[in-house]
Scaffold this motif. Structure first.
Motif, PDB file in Angstrom:
ATOM      1  N   PRO A 107      -3.420  -1.980  -9.813  1.00  0.00           N
ATOM      2  CA  PRO A 107      -3.019  -3.284 -10.363  1.00  0.00           C
ATOM      3  C   PRO A 107      -1.517  -3.532 -10.280  1.00  0.00           C
ATOM      4  O   PRO A 107      -1.076  -4.663 -10.043  1.00  0.00           O
ATOM      5  CB  PRO A 107      -3.499  -3.207 -11.815  1.00  0.00           C
ATOM      6  N   ASP A 108      -0.714  -2.463 -10.477  1.00  0.00           N
ATOM      7  CA  ASP A 108       0.742  -2.616 -10.379  1.00  0.00           C
ATOM      8  C   ASP A 108       1.154  -2.928  -8.942  1.00  0.00           C
ATOM      9  O   ASP A 108       2.099  -3.702  -8.702  1.00  0.00           O
ATOM     10  CB  ASP A 108       1.438  -1.341 -10.853  1.00  0.00           C
ATOM     11  N   ALA A 109       0.456  -2.314  -7.992  1.00  0.00           N
ATOM     12  CA  ALA A 109       0.766  -2.573  -6.587  1.00  0.00           C
ATOM     13  C   ALA A 109       0.449  -4.027  -6.220  1.00  0.00           C
ATOM     14  O   ALA A 109       1.198  -4.676  -5.486  1.00  0.00           O
ATOM     15  CB  ALA A 109      -0.020  -1.614  -5.689  1.00  0.00           C
ATOM     16  N   VAL A 110      -0.668  -4.539  -6.737  1.00  0.00           N
ATOM     17  CA  VAL A 110      -1.029  -5.942  -6.493  1.00  0.00           C
ATOM     18  C   VAL A 110       0.031  -6.873  -7.082  1.00  0.00           C
ATOM     19  O   VAL A 110       0.425  -7.860  -6.458  1.00  0.00           O
ATOM     20  CB  VAL A 110      -2.415  -6.253  -7.088  1.00  0.00           C
ATOM     21  N   THR A 111       0.496  -6.548  -8.269  1.00  0.00           N
ATOM     22  CA  THR A 111       1.554  -7.352  -8.903  1.00  0.00           C
ATOM     23  C   THR A 111       2.798  -7.373  -8.031  1.00  0.00           C
ATOM     24  O   THR A 111       3.452  -8.428  -7.865  1.00  0.00           O
ATOM     25  CB  THR A 111       1.897  -6.781 -10.286  1.00  0.00           C
ATOM     26  N   HIS A 112       3.126  -6.245  -7.446  1.00  0.00           N
ATOM     27  CA  HIS A 112       4.301  -6.172  -6.568  1.00  0.00           C
ATOM     28  C   HIS A 112       4.112  -7.046  -5.326  1.00  0.00           C
ATOM     29  O   HIS A 112       5.050  -7.725  -4.879  1.00  0.00           O
ATOM     30  CB  HIS A 112       4.553  -4.722  -6.166  1.00  0.00           C
ATOM     31  N   VAL A 113       2.897  -7.062  -4.782  1.00  0.00           N
ATOM     32  CA  VAL A 113       2.602  -7.928  -3.631  1.00  0.00           C
ATOM     33  C   VAL A 113       2.849  -9.383  -4.009  1.00  0.00           C
ATOM     34  O   VAL A 113       3.502 -10.142  -3.269  1.00  0.00           O
ATOM     35  CB  VAL A 113       1.143  -7.737  -3.163  1.00  0.00           C
ATOM     36  N   LEU A 114       2.351  -9.786  -5.151  1.00  0.00           N
ATOM     37  CA  LEU A 114       2.514 -11.178  -5.593  1.00  0.00           C
ATOM     38  C   LEU A 114       3.973 -11.524  -5.837  1.00  0.00           C
ATOM     39  O   LEU A 114       4.413 -12.651  -5.565  1.00  0.00           O
ATOM     40  CB  LEU A 114       1.689 -11.406  -6.863  1.00  0.00           C
ATOM     41  N   SER A 146      -3.864  -1.640   2.704  1.00  0.00           N
ATOM     42  CA  SER A 146      -3.264  -2.961   2.915  1.00  0.00           C
ATOM     43  C   SER A 146      -4.310  -4.054   2.749  1.00  0.00           C
ATOM     44  O   SER A 146      -4.045  -5.101   2.145  1.00  0.00           O
ATOM     45  CB  SER A 146      -2.647  -3.031   4.317  1.00  0.00           C
ATOM     46  N   ARG A 147      -5.525  -3.804   3.249  1.00  0.00           N
ATOM     47  CA  ARG A 147      -6.587  -4.801   3.139  1.00  0.00           C
ATOM     48  C   ARG A 147      -6.997  -5.015   1.683  1.00  0.00           C
ATOM     49  O   ARG A 147      -7.203  -6.146   1.241  1.00  0.00           O
ATOM     50  CB  ARG A 147      -7.807  -4.380   3.958  1.00  0.00           C
ATOM     51  N   GLU A 148      -7.105  -3.902   0.912  1.00  0.00           N
ATOM     52  CA  GLU A 148      -7.453  -4.028  -0.503  1.00  0.00           C
ATOM     53  C   GLU A 148      -6.391  -4.821  -1.254  1.00  0.00           C
ATOM     54  O   GLU A 148      -6.711  -5.672  -2.094  1.00  0.00           O
ATOM     55  CB  GLU A 148      -7.605  -2.641  -1.132  1.00  0.00           C
ATOM     56  N   LEU A 149      -5.130  -4.534  -0.961  1.00  0.00           N
ATOM     57  CA  LEU A 149      -4.037  -5.247  -1.622  1.00  0.00           C
ATOM     58  C   LEU A 149      -4.069  -6.724  -1.271  1.00  0.00           C
ATOM     59  O   LEU A 149      -3.886  -7.592  -2.138  1.00  0.00           O
ATOM     60  CB  LEU A 149      -2.692  -4.626  -1.228  1.00  0.00           C
ATOM     61  N   SER A 155       1.641  -1.479   0.832  1.00  0.00           N
ATOM     62  CA  SER A 155       0.762  -0.409   1.290  1.00  0.00           C
ATOM     63  C   SER A 155       1.565   0.785   1.777  1.00  0.00           C
ATOM     64  O   SER A 155       1.248   1.939   1.468  1.00  0.00           O
ATOM     65  CB  SER A 155      -0.157  -0.917   2.400  1.00  0.00           C
ATOM     66  N   ALA A 156       2.611   0.518   2.540  1.00  0.00           N
ATOM     67  CA  ALA A 156       3.462   1.586   3.053  1.00  0.00           C
ATOM     68  C   ALA A 156       4.181   2.321   1.926  1.00  0.00           C
ATOM     69  O   ALA A 156       4.411   3.536   2.003  1.00  0.00           O
ATOM     70  CB  ALA A 156       4.481   1.006   4.028  1.00  0.00           C
TER      71      ALA A 156
END
Length: 272
Positions: A229-236, A260-263, A253-254
């Motif tokens: 969830p924290d990684a998704v927040t960073h993407v946004l 990367s697809r999940e994110l 992802s890197a």
């Protein structure tokens, strides 16, 4: 001494020779459910009728002292309904009391739902963690899964057929829809079945309902200690700063090791 004895998790043919011999010679058996033990004796063709003492979650604290005292004079065989006592079953309190009192504790190894499911799930087995029964309440379940999102080891859970779909949905939310898992049902029994796929795929497959006892095996995270969830927040956050969604997902992802697809899919779902 105290003897912990593993019993079949489904197929009576898995009873070990040592278990049969122990049951044939036992004078005292502490059983999670005495009716289950009586059926086990009958199913194995054992004519011995030992003294049966109920030992379950609700009376273990009160019974531990009595059983430890008995074990000073004679062997006390300890059985759970299936598998090894103390593993998500009664027995730990008794063992702790026996150890403190200096009474010998040993075990007759045998069937294990945890190890059986882990072995056939098709997921990494070099390192794993057993998480026991999934919390029943939705909030507690979500909290538990959030704490495990970055766990690198394969995870093994027990779950009921009534809650397995909801649990898989919550795991997909916490871990990412594409995390690999296996739903192992009715292990060693006639209708044994193993469903393998992503958390999202499995949730859809069991939504119509399943029966029987279930062990759920979930792949560990490939992330570097950063919860999904924290990684998704960073993407946004990167997208809000002007980055394209696909590029932002690839960058995070890197950094984290998450797919990367999940994110990308998770961030897309949040954006609506």
């Amino acid at each position: 001494m105290i003897i912990l004895a593993a019993t079949p998790i489904g197929n009576l043919g898995d009873a070990t020779r040592r278990l049969v011999e122990a049951l044939e010679n036992a004078t005292v058996v502490a059983a999670e459910d005495t009716r289950t033990t009586q059926r086990l004796l009958a199913g194995l063709g054992i004519e011995n009728r030992p003294r049966l003492i109920a030992l379950h979650d609700h009376n273990e604290k009160q019974r531990a002292g009595e059983l430890v005292a008995l074990a000073r004079e004679e062997d006390v065989l300890v059985l759970s309904d299936a598998g090894m006592p103390t593993i998500s079953d009664p027995g730990y309190g008794l063992v702790a009391a026996a150890v403190e009192a200096g009474v010998t504790v040993t075990a007759l190894p045998g069937p294990s739902a945890v190890l059986t499911a882990l072995a056939i799930a098709g997921l990494p087995t070099d390192r794993f963690t057993f998480e026991g029964f999934v919390p029943r309440k939705e909030g507690e379940r979500a909290q538990a899964f959030a704490a495990l999102a970055a766990e690198r080891r394969t995870m093994v859970f027990f779950e009921s057929p009534q809650r397995i779909a909801a649990t898989l949905d919550d795991l997909a939310t916490a871990f990412g829809a594409d995390r690999r898992a296996a739903v192992c049902r009715e292990l060693t029994k006639l209708h044994e079945e193993v469903l393998r796929g992503t958390l999202a795929e499995l949730a859809d497959r069991v939504r119509a309902g399943v029966r029987g006892e279930i062990v759920l095996v979930v792949a560990g995270s490939s992330a570097r200690g950063i919860p999904f969830p924290d990684a998704v927040t960073h993407v946004l956050e990167l997208v809000r700063d002007g980055a394209r969604l696909k590029a932002a997902a690839a960058e995070v992802s890197a950094e984290t090791g998450h797919s990367s697809r999940e994110l990308y899919q998770a961030a897309l779902a949040v954006r609506g």
